[in-house]
Design a protein around this motif. Structure first.
Motif, PDB file in Angstrom:
ATOM      1  N   SER A   7       0.855  -1.187   0.000  1.00 42.03           N
ATOM      2  CA  SER A   7       0.000   0.000   0.000  1.00 42.03           C
ATOM      3  C   SER A   7       0.889   1.235   0.000  1.00 42.03           C
ATOM      4  N   LEU A  60      -2.975   0.734  -3.976  1.00 42.43           N
ATOM      5  CA  LEU A  60      -2.265  -0.544  -3.934  1.00 42.43           C
ATOM      6  C   LEU A  60      -1.342  -0.630  -5.137  1.00 42.43           C
ATOM      7  N   ARG A 116      -7.311   1.684  -3.651  1.00 42.84           N
ATOM      8  CA  ARG A 116      -7.659   0.882  -2.473  1.00 42.84           C
ATOM      9  C   ARG A 116      -9.080   1.174  -2.000  1.00 42.84           C
ATOM     10  N   ASP A 126      -5.614  -4.404   3.558  1.00 41.14           N
ATOM     11  CA  ASP A 126      -4.283  -4.671   3.009  1.00 41.14           C
ATOM     12  C   ASP A 126      -3.397  -5.486   3.955  1.00 41.14           C
TER      13      ASP A 126
END
Length: 288
Positions: A7, A60, A116, A126
């Motif tokens: 991330s 991401l 994300r 995540d």
């Protein structure tokens, strides 16, 4: 195929760097996006990300890397399929995403950036993203008949086994046929067989073992075989040389033209071996 994921918060900078790193970077996958460059896509990500101000690492970043041989055969269509199947495995098909391929240095790999935050403002979980990315890439590789990381590791293991076997064979032949009486001669004889023997010297400037370089590999003696650890190699040379190999007063040996001190562990084991041998000789026991 290897899959890496994390991330990130610097969406625009990361995407721009990756996209522009190669002149002919080609977009192979895009979903829920209209933009055609990093700046436009970053802005589209931001519109959705504004629904969840609490999430800071809101993008991401993934890299999908087939093996070099697999990568040479993959068309843009195939890379799109890989990316789509990977995102399906990761349950990210309902998120904004862009994927572009790099074919630099003959190693084809796909950079994938995914928002994300979904369209409902919820952040994707995540946790363990790196491990999950690798597992997802493994499953995709298996389904598509590509080489998996596990297979690559097994191939490397088999290759290393062969390298160890070859080094050990040469070592045993040198010790049995030439019976070197000092380390320099041993190193020279191994070098004649294309095996570079490199002394390992610790911070106290003491010899603690050797590394064996052969066919692009560098292995510690104990990694080749336990009989080739620093102490066992020294003991083997001492058995050929007899008295004078180790200067008992300061525990040094001749190495690369100068006196080099043995580490405490090697010196102790060599000394024990010498003492046992001396006792056996004194008792009239033949040493095999």
């Amino acid at each position: 195929m290897i899959g890496k994921g994390k991330s990130i918060s610097h969406t625009g900078a990361s995407m721009s760097y990756g996209w522009k790193q190669e002149k002919d970077a080609e977009v192979v996958f895009s979903q829920h996006l209209a933009g055609e460059n990093p700046e436009q896509i970053t802005e589209e990500f931001k519109i959705i990300q504004e629904q969840n101000a609490r999430c800071t690492n809101n993008t991401l970043s993934f890299v999908l890397s087939p093996t070099i041989e697999d990568g040479k055969k993959l068309s843009s269509k195939a890379l799109k399929e890989i990316t789509e199947k990977f995102l399906k495995e990761m349950k990210l098909l309902e998120h904004q995403a862009i994927g572009f391929v790099h074919r630099d240095q003959q190693h084809t790999h796909v950079h994938v950036y995914v928002n994300r935050i979904d369209f409902n403002g919820k952040a994707y979980n995540d946790s363990f993203i790196g491990k999950r990315s690798q597992q997802a890439a493994e499953r995709v590789a298996e389904k598509l008949g590509f080489t998996t990381v596990r297979e690559v590791q097994l191939e490397k293991l088999d290759h290393i086994k062969l390298i160890r076997f070859e080094i050990k064979q040469v070592h045993e032949k040198v010790m049995a046929e030439h019976r070197p009486k000092d380390l320099d001669r041993y190193i020279r004889l191994m070098g004649e067989k294309d095996i570079n023997v490199v002394p390992s010297i610790n911070k106290s400037n003491q010899l603690q073992g050797f590394r064996f370089e052969f066919k692009g590999h560098s292995l510690k003696g104990s990694e080749v075989h336990r009989s080739m650890s620093g102490s066992r190699l020294a003991i083997g040379i001492e058995e050929h040389a007899g008295r004078g190999f180790v200067k008992n007063k300061d525990n040094t040996v001749s190495l690369l033209g100068k006196a080099t001190e043995l580490s405490g562990n090697i010196a102790m084991k060599v000394a024990k071996k010498v003492i046992v041998k001396t006792i056996k000789k004194g008792m009239g026991i033949e040493i095999g």
